[in-house]
Design a protein around this motif. Structure first.
Motif, PDB file in Angstrom:
ATOM      1  N   THR A 245       0.812  -1.218   0.000  1.00 47.13           N
ATOM      2  CA  THR A 245       0.000   0.000   0.000  1.00 47.13           C
ATOM      3  C   THR A 245       0.845   1.267   0.000  1.00 47.13           C
ATOM      4  OG1 THR A 245      -0.148  -0.102   2.422  1.00 47.13           O
ATOM      5  CG2 THR A 245      -1.918  -1.124   1.163  1.00 47.13           C
ATOM      6  N   GLN A 246       1.994   1.232   0.651  1.00 52.48           N
ATOM      7  CA  GLN A 246       2.870   2.402   0.668  1.00 52.48           C
ATOM      8  C   GLN A 246       4.289   1.967   0.984  1.00 52.48           C
ATOM      9  OE1 GLN A 246       2.016   5.108   3.866  1.00 52.48           O
ATOM     10  NE2 GLN A 246       1.429   3.501   5.278  1.00 52.48           N
ATOM     11  N   LEU A 247       5.227   2.510   0.220  1.00 44.50           N
ATOM     12  CA  LEU A 247       6.617   2.097   0.370  1.00 44.50           C
ATOM     13  C   LEU A 247       7.292   2.963   1.431  1.00 44.50           C
ATOM     14  CD1 LEU A 247       8.464  -0.035  -0.872  1.00 44.50           C
ATOM     15  CD2 LEU A 247       9.347   1.705  -2.395  1.00 44.50           C
ATOM     16  N   ASP A 248       6.895   2.753   2.686  1.00 47.66           N
ATOM     17  CA  ASP A 248       7.473   3.489   3.796  1.00 47.66           C
ATOM     18  C   ASP A 248       8.408   2.537   4.543  1.00 47.66           C
ATOM     19  OD1 ASP A 248       8.097   4.839   6.126  1.00 47.66           O
ATOM     20  OD2 ASP A 248       6.152   5.818   6.229  1.00 47.66           O
ATOM     21  N   ILE A 249       9.675   2.540   4.146  1.00 42.85           N
ATOM     22  CA  ILE A 249      10.622   1.578   4.700  1.00 42.85           C
ATOM     23  C   ILE A 249      10.874   1.848   6.177  1.00 42.85           C
ATOM     24  CG2 ILE A 249      13.003   0.765   4.585  1.00 42.85           C
ATOM     25  CD1 ILE A 249      11.166  -0.290   2.409  1.00 42.85           C
ATOM     26  N   GLY A 250      10.941   3.120   6.566  1.00 40.84           N
ATOM     27  CA  GLY A 250      11.157   3.436   7.974  1.00 40.84           C
ATOM     28  C   GLY A 250      10.054   2.864   8.839  1.00 40.84           C
ATOM     29  N   GLN A 251       8.820   2.993   8.394  1.00 36.79           N
ATOM     30  CA  GLN A 251       7.688   2.462   9.134  1.00 36.79           C
ATOM     31  C   GLN A 251       7.748   0.938   9.195  1.00 36.79           C
ATOM     32  OE1 GLN A 251       3.906   3.753   7.595  1.00 36.79           O
ATOM     33  NE2 GLN A 251       2.714   2.515   9.014  1.00 36.79           N
ATOM     34  N   MET A 252       8.131   0.316   8.081  1.00 38.42           N
ATOM     35  CA  MET A 252       8.235  -1.137   8.045  1.00 38.42           C
ATOM     36  C   MET A 252       9.329  -1.650   8.987  1.00 38.42           C
ATOM     37  SD  MET A 252      10.036  -3.944   6.661  1.00 38.42           S
ATOM     38  CE  MET A 252      10.883  -3.498   5.149  1.00 38.42           C
ATOM     39  N   LEU A 253      10.490  -0.996   8.993  1.00 38.82           N
ATOM     40  CA  LEU A 253      11.584  -1.415   9.860  1.00 38.82           C
ATOM     41  C   LEU A 253      11.207  -1.282  11.330  1.00 38.82           C
ATOM     42  CD1 LEU A 253      14.644   0.144   7.984  1.00 38.82           C
ATOM     43  CD2 LEU A 253      13.818  -2.210   7.887  1.00 38.82           C
ATOM     44  N   GLN A 254      10.508  -0.189  11.655  1.00 34.26           N
ATOM     45  CA  GLN A 254      10.073  -0.010  13.039  1.00 34.26           C
ATOM     46  C   GLN A 254       9.061  -1.082  13.418  1.00 34.26           C
ATOM     47  OE1 GLN A 254      11.397   2.194  15.317  1.00 34.26           O
ATOM     48  NE2 GLN A 254      10.231   0.872  16.704  1.00 34.26           N
ATOM     49  N   ALA A 255       8.165  -1.420  12.494  1.00 35.86           N
ATOM     50  CA  ALA A 255       7.177  -2.462  12.764  1.00 35.86           C
ATOM     51  C   ALA A 255       7.847  -3.807  13.004  1.00 35.86           C
ATOM     52  CB  ALA A 255       6.194  -2.566  11.597  1.00 35.86           C
ATOM     53  N   VAL A 256       8.920  -4.101  12.271  1.00 33.11           N
ATOM     54  CA  VAL A 256       9.662  -5.346  12.491  1.00 33.11           C
ATOM     55  C   VAL A 256      10.199  -5.396  13.913  1.00 33.11           C
ATOM     56  CG1 VAL A 256      11.771  -6.591  11.880  1.00 33.11           C
ATOM     57  CG2 VAL A 256      10.255  -5.764  10.076  1.00 33.11           C
TER      58      VAL A 256
ATOM     59  N   THR B  25      11.806 -10.642   5.365  1.00 34.26           N
ATOM     60  CA  THR B  25      10.862  -9.573   5.023  1.00 34.26           C
ATOM     61  C   THR B  25      11.580  -8.236   4.907  1.00 34.26           C
ATOM     62  OG1 THR B  25       9.080 -10.730   6.185  1.00 34.26           O
ATOM     63  CG2 THR B  25       8.756  -8.393   5.753  1.00 34.26           C
ATOM     64  N   VAL B  26      12.511  -7.971   5.816  1.00 32.72           N
ATOM     65  CA  VAL B  26      13.272  -6.718   5.764  1.00 32.72           C
ATOM     66  C   VAL B  26      14.081  -6.638   4.468  1.00 32.72           C
ATOM     67  CG1 VAL B  26      15.111  -5.373   6.845  1.00 32.72           C
ATOM     68  CG2 VAL B  26      13.393  -6.498   8.263  1.00 32.72           C
ATOM     69  N   VAL B  27      14.753  -7.735   4.115  1.00 29.45           N
ATOM     70  CA  VAL B  27      15.548  -7.744   2.884  1.00 29.45           C
ATOM     71  C   VAL B  27      14.663  -7.487   1.672  1.00 29.45           C
ATOM     72  CG1 VAL B  27      16.892  -9.235   1.328  1.00 29.45           C
ATOM     73  CG2 VAL B  27      17.401  -9.200   3.770  1.00 29.45           C
ATOM     74  N   PHE B  28      13.509  -8.136   1.643  1.00 26.81           N
ATOM     75  CA  PHE B  28      12.567  -7.916   0.534  1.00 26.81           C
ATOM     76  C   PHE B  28      12.164  -6.445   0.453  1.00 26.81           C
ATOM     77  CE2 PHE B  28       8.053  -7.418  -0.615  1.00 26.81           C
ATOM     78  CZ  PHE B  28       8.112  -7.797  -1.950  1.00 26.81           C
ATOM     79  N   GLY B  29      11.837  -5.852   1.596  1.00 24.72           N
ATOM     80  CA  GLY B  29      11.428  -4.456   1.606  1.00 24.72           C
ATOM     81  C   GLY B  29      12.530  -3.524   1.154  1.00 24.72           C
ATOM     82  N   LEU B  30      13.743  -3.751   1.629  1.00 24.78           N
ATOM     83  CA  LEU B  30      14.861  -2.877   1.273  1.00 24.78           C
ATOM     84  C   LEU B  30      15.209  -3.002  -0.206  1.00 24.78           C
ATOM     85  CD1 LEU B  30      17.142  -3.399   4.399  1.00 24.78           C
ATOM     86  CD2 LEU B  30      15.897  -1.330   3.794  1.00 24.78           C
ATOM     87  N   ARG B  31      15.183  -4.222  -0.715  1.00 27.09           N
ATOM     88  CA  ARG B  31      15.468  -4.398  -2.144  1.00 27.09           C
ATOM     89  C   ARG B  31      14.394  -3.750  -2.999  1.00 27.09           C
ATOM     90  NH1 ARG B  31      17.578 -10.738  -2.210  1.00 27.09           N
ATOM     91  NH2 ARG B  31      19.671 -10.297  -1.373  1.00 27.09           N
ATOM     92  N   SER B  32      13.133  -3.885  -2.588  1.00 29.21           N
ATOM     93  CA  SER B  32      12.036  -3.258  -3.322  1.00 29.21           C
ATOM     94  C   SER B  32      12.189  -1.742  -3.315  1.00 29.21           C
ATOM     95  CB  SER B  32      10.686  -3.646  -2.702  1.00 29.21           C
ATOM     96  OG  SER B  32      10.462  -5.039  -2.810  1.00 29.21           O
TER      97      SER B  32
END
Length: 244
Positions: free
Chosen positions: A29-40, A164-171
């Motif tokens: 829905t949104q490519l917010d990597i900072g938010q994703m990393l914090q959620a991890v 999941t983190v690697v996938f997000g960062l590569r994306s």
């Protein structure tokens, strides 16, 4: 494994499954990597047995940085490892292998690390590597106040999160690279357009060829030590001013 242990394991795996779906949906829905990393970080301390704090280290062009955490103490601990130049998180990032230690057992290997851990009350540490690209690596780090040293199960669960983190960062890298390319192409098209416009004005005003018009622009550019498209844009703007 007893029935109770099986139920507990199933419950933890269900939590991981839900978390993975949530993180993947976030990226859709949104490519917010900072938010994703914090959620991890927030999720993993709830799921991995014995995890009291979490952080994520990224090493870009040889420079490590903590980009997400659940506790300032975890950030301070990471920075101490960066200052020393060694420690579990950096070792995981460098080798691409998980590092799982009871702090009391690595005093000879990392005496400064152990001293910092004792000051912060950390007794167990687990780092799972992130391998994103040649110029980017890192680790997801877990800190435990208990002397359990983390378990094999904890390592496996953490590795699911790192995937999941690697996938997000590569994306994210692909997305930002594509956006930068589009911006470069747009700038190139804008530059080409204004140069062609200036050439057209010169051709009409002086009854010269396209090549001669281009050479006049090049000479102005060289004489003023300025970029060609800047000279062209200035020329077009000056003509527009005098004709209005």
């Amino acid at each position: 494994m007893t029935g109770g242990q099986e139920q507990q394991l199933t419950a933890r795996l269900d939590e991981v499954t839900v978390a993975m779906e949530s993180l993947t949906a976030m990226l859709d829905t949104q490519l917010d990597i900072g938010q994703m990393l914090q959620a991890v970080c927030d999720h993993v301390v709830q799921v991995v047995p014995g995890a009291d704090m979490a952080s994520i280290t990224l090493v870009r062009d040889g420079e490590p940085e903590t980009v997400a955490s659940t506790d300032q103490r975890a950030v301070n601990f990471d920075r101490e490892q960066y200052r020393i130049g060694d420690g579990p998180c950096l070792r995981a990032a460098e080798t691409g292998q998980p590092v799982r230690v009871g702090v009391g057992a690595v005093g000879d290997l990392w005496p400064q690390f152990v001293s910092s851990a004792e000051q912060l009350g950390v007794a167990s540490f687990l780092a799972a590597p992130l391998t994103v690209a040649d110029d980017m690596s890192g680790a997801v780090n877990l800190f435990g106040f208990g002397e359990h040293g983390f378990s094999e199960l904890g390592t496996k669960i953490l590795e699911l999160y790192t995937a999941t983190v690697v996938f997000g960062l590569r994306s994210a890298r692909r997305y930002f690279a594509a956006r930068e390319l589009i911006e470069q192409l747009n700038r190139a098209l804008e530059t080409r357009a204004v140069i062609e416009q200036a050439k057209g004005i010169l051709m009409a005003a002086h009854r010269i060829t396209a090549e001669d018009a281009f050479q006049r622009l090049v000479k102005r550019s060289q004489d003023g030590n300025r970029k060609l498209h800047e000279v062209a844009a200035e020329f077009v703007a000056a003509v527009a001013t005098t004709t209005t």
